[in-house]
Design a protein around this motif. Sequence first.
Motif, PDB file in Angstrom:
ATOM      1  N   ALA A 108     -18.362  16.187  21.017  1.00  0.00           N
ATOM      2  CA  ALA A 108     -16.925  15.904  20.917  1.00  0.00           C
ATOM      3  C   ALA A 108     -16.659  14.876  19.825  1.00  0.00           C
ATOM      4  O   ALA A 108     -17.418  13.923  19.634  1.00  0.00           O
ATOM      5  CB  ALA A 108     -16.406  15.400  22.260  1.00  0.00           C
ATOM      6  N   ASN A 109     -15.590  15.072  19.082  1.00  0.00           N
ATOM      7  CA  ASN A 109     -15.235  14.138  18.028  1.00  0.00           C
ATOM      8  C   ASN A 109     -13.715  14.037  17.928  1.00  0.00           C
ATOM      9  O   ASN A 109     -12.983  14.798  18.555  1.00  0.00           O
ATOM     10  CB  ASN A 109     -15.831  14.579  16.680  1.00  0.00           C
ATOM     11  N   ASN A 110     -13.259  13.091  17.149  1.00  0.00           N
ATOM     12  CA  ASN A 110     -11.812  12.890  16.986  1.00  0.00           C
ATOM     13  C   ASN A 110     -11.395  13.071  15.534  1.00  0.00           C
ATOM     14  O   ASN A 110     -10.498  12.394  15.033  1.00  0.00           O
ATOM     15  CB  ASN A 110     -11.410  11.498  17.481  1.00  0.00           C
ATOM     16  N   TYR A 111     -12.043  14.006  14.855  1.00  0.00           N
ATOM     17  CA  TYR A 111     -11.768  14.212  13.437  1.00  0.00           C
ATOM     18  C   TYR A 111     -10.507  15.030  13.187  1.00  0.00           C
ATOM     19  O   TYR A 111     -10.046  15.119  12.058  1.00  0.00           O
ATOM     20  CB  TYR A 111     -12.963  14.880  12.744  1.00  0.00           C
ATOM     21  N   GLY A 112      -9.972  15.666  14.223  1.00  0.00           N
ATOM     22  CA  GLY A 112      -8.725  16.404  14.053  1.00  0.00           C
ATOM     23  C   GLY A 112      -8.923  17.905  14.016  1.00  0.00           C
ATOM     24  O   GLY A 112      -9.874  18.440  14.591  1.00  0.00           O
ATOM     25  N   GLU A 113      -8.020  18.595  13.323  1.00  0.00           N
ATOM     26  CA  GLU A 113      -8.067  20.049  13.215  1.00  0.00           C
ATOM     27  C   GLU A 113      -9.268  20.484  12.377  1.00  0.00           C
ATOM     28  O   GLU A 113      -9.777  19.708  11.563  1.00  0.00           O
ATOM     29  CB  GLU A 113      -6.780  20.575  12.572  1.00  0.00           C
ATOM     30  N   PRO A 114      -9.728  21.728  12.579  1.00  0.00           N
ATOM     31  CA  PRO A 114     -10.851  22.216  11.767  1.00  0.00           C
ATOM     32  C   PRO A 114     -10.533  22.168  10.275  1.00  0.00           C
ATOM     33  O   PRO A 114      -9.406  22.459   9.858  1.00  0.00           O
ATOM     34  CB  PRO A 114     -11.032  23.656  12.241  1.00  0.00           C
ATOM     35  N   CYS A 115     -11.528  21.810   9.477  1.00  0.00           N
ATOM     36  CA  CYS A 115     -11.347  21.828   8.031  1.00  0.00           C
ATOM     37  C   CYS A 115     -11.166  23.264   7.548  1.00  0.00           C
ATOM     38  O   CYS A 115     -11.769  24.201   8.083  1.00  0.00           O
ATOM     39  CB  CYS A 115     -12.554  21.212   7.325  1.00  0.00           C
ATOM     40  N   THR A 116     -10.329  23.440   6.563  1.00  0.00           N
ATOM     41  CA  THR A 116     -10.094  24.735   5.929  1.00  0.00           C
ATOM     42  C   THR A 116     -10.125  24.535   4.417  1.00  0.00           C
ATOM     43  O   THR A 116     -10.288  23.401   3.930  1.00  0.00           O
ATOM     44  CB  THR A 116      -8.734  25.316   6.336  1.00  0.00           C
ATOM     45  N   GLN A 117      -9.927  25.602   3.671  1.00  0.00           N
ATOM     46  CA  GLN A 117      -9.890  25.494   2.219  1.00  0.00           C
ATOM     47  C   GLN A 117      -8.747  24.591   1.781  1.00  0.00           C
ATOM     48  O   GLN A 117      -8.850  23.863   0.792  1.00  0.00           O
ATOM     49  CB  GLN A 117      -9.729  26.885   1.594  1.00  0.00           C
ATOM     50  N   GLU A 118      -7.653  24.620   2.542  1.00  0.00           N
ATOM     51  CA  GLU A 118      -6.488  23.793   2.189  1.00  0.00           C
ATOM     52  C   GLU A 118      -6.596  22.377   2.769  1.00  0.00           C
ATOM     53  O   GLU A 118      -6.137  21.410   2.164  1.00  0.00           O
ATOM     54  CB  GLU A 118      -5.199  24.441   2.705  1.00  0.00           C
ATOM     55  N   LEU A 119      -7.203  22.251   3.957  1.00  0.00           N
ATOM     56  CA  LEU A 119      -7.326  20.951   4.630  1.00  0.00           C
ATOM     57  C   LEU A 119      -8.764  20.479   4.525  1.00  0.00           C
ATOM     58  O   LEU A 119      -9.658  21.009   5.191  1.00  0.00           O
ATOM     59  CB  LEU A 119      -6.922  21.085   6.110  1.00  0.00           C
ATOM     60  N   GLN A 120      -9.007  19.482   3.690  1.00  0.00           N
ATOM     61  CA  GLN A 120     -10.374  19.037   3.413  1.00  0.00           C
ATOM     62  C   GLN A 120     -10.639  17.600   3.853  1.00  0.00           C
ATOM     63  O   GLN A 120     -11.783  17.165   3.868  1.00  0.00           O
ATOM     64  CB  GLN A 120     -10.665  19.170   1.912  1.00  0.00           C
TER      65      GLN A 120
ATOM     66  N   ASP B  79     -12.002  18.274  11.151  1.00  0.00           N
ATOM     67  CA  ASP B  79     -13.296  18.492  11.780  1.00  0.00           C
ATOM     68  C   ASP B  79     -14.130  19.420  10.896  1.00  0.00           C
ATOM     69  O   ASP B  79     -13.922  20.629  10.872  1.00  0.00           O
ATOM     70  CB  ASP B  79     -13.086  19.103  13.170  1.00  0.00           C
ATOM     71  N   ALA B  80     -15.104  18.853  10.196  1.00  0.00           N
ATOM     72  CA  ALA B  80     -15.916  19.623   9.258  1.00  0.00           C
ATOM     73  C   ALA B  80     -16.978  20.462   9.953  1.00  0.00           C
ATOM     74  O   ALA B  80     -17.594  21.323   9.314  1.00  0.00           O
ATOM     75  CB  ALA B  80     -16.582  18.683   8.255  1.00  0.00           C
ATOM     76  N   LEU B  81     -17.198  20.232  11.248  1.00  0.00           N
ATOM     77  CA  LEU B  81     -18.215  20.984  11.973  1.00  0.00           C
ATOM     78  C   LEU B  81     -17.630  22.189  12.696  1.00  0.00           C
ATOM     79  O   LEU B  81     -18.364  23.113  13.064  1.00  0.00           O
ATOM     80  CB  LEU B  81     -18.935  20.071  12.966  1.00  0.00           C
ATOM     81  N   ALA B  82     -16.314  22.197  12.896  1.00  0.00           N
ATOM     82  CA  ALA B  82     -15.670  23.307  13.609  1.00  0.00           C
ATOM     83  C   ALA B  82     -15.900  24.657  12.934  1.00  0.00           C
ATOM     84  O   ALA B  82     -16.162  25.649  13.617  1.00  0.00           O
ATOM     85  CB  ALA B  82     -14.176  23.035  13.761  1.00  0.00           C
ATOM     86  N   PRO B  83     -15.808  24.766  11.595  1.00  0.00           N
ATOM     87  CA  PRO B  83     -16.055  26.071  10.978  1.00  0.00           C
ATOM     88  C   PRO B  83     -17.438  26.633  11.289  1.00  0.00           C
ATOM     89  O   PRO B  83     -17.604  27.852  11.400  1.00  0.00           O
ATOM     90  CB  PRO B  83     -15.881  25.790   9.480  1.00  0.00           C
TER      91      PRO B  83
END
Length: 315
Positions: free
Chosen positions: A213-225, A229-233
């Motif tokens: 569990a982490n508090n990094y936020g929404e999953p990273c995407t091409q637009e959101l870097q 959450d860089a591990l969600a993808p």
Amino acid sequence: MRILFFMAALWASLVSATPQQFLVFGDMPYTPIDETLLSAPKGRLYQAVQQTPHLFVAHVGDLKSGSQPCTDTLLQKNYSLLSELTTSPLVYTPGDNDWTDCDRAALEPRFDELERLAYIRTHFAQSELDLPNYHRQKDQLENQAWRIDDVKYLTLHVVGTNNGRAQVLKSEPQEALSAAQSRDKYNMHWLASQLKARVSAAVIFIQADIYKANNYGEPCTQELQQNCDALAPYRQHLDALAEQVAFPILLVHGDTAEFCFSQRESGLWHLNAPGDFRVLDIAKVRVQDSQKEPFLVSTVTQPLAKPGVIPQCTK
């Protein structure tokens, strides 16, 4: 000469045998106790490894504790200790303690994390290992792959500290972010290219606990870097992959203290390898031709156990 003949015969018998067996751990050595356990000739784990047949030993990152500075001397010393653990190939994939976290304020000296990554690549990601069909990714040398009979093995450079996107304290932030994007791109290309051929099973080694569990936020995407959450993808992609393919996949990682093994709803098998202070042991993994139990896990100090004997992962 007799010893060389014996080792060649042992390798041939292991490669041709079904099932296949390898050893894996991470997050060691952290302390002098770890070093003693891993040291020849009397270390308990060293002796257990000598007595356990295996095709290779995989270390899923963190050659040292996060509270120790990432000096050349310490990294080289600990890597040498691991290399001397076995006469079989040692497969290593970097951890966050080895480079990403080397800029922590409490460390002395502190290092630019991208400089430490370059050092890791130069000193620990150059050799060609004596494994069947072994090769490294041209653009990201720490990514490795090999195939033993019809089982595919590969490493992906995925680390903790939000996969190198958090706590960038000495590198130029935009440069670190760009490097993280490049690693993600090469990782996904590597994964896709290595699982094209028909196999009976696949084993993937990474460092990060992508289920923590982490508090990094929404999953990273091409637009959101950033601030994502860089591990969600990776969680999403590996679950989708396990649902799509006709063969079992085992994901092995370190990074957190929990030692567990279970199967996710997607069908993906998940092993959090021993290490990280609490479980000072090395996992023994048997890959076998069984739809119900394709992977059996125990440790080098315990008898082979079926799923359910090792604690189940709760994530």
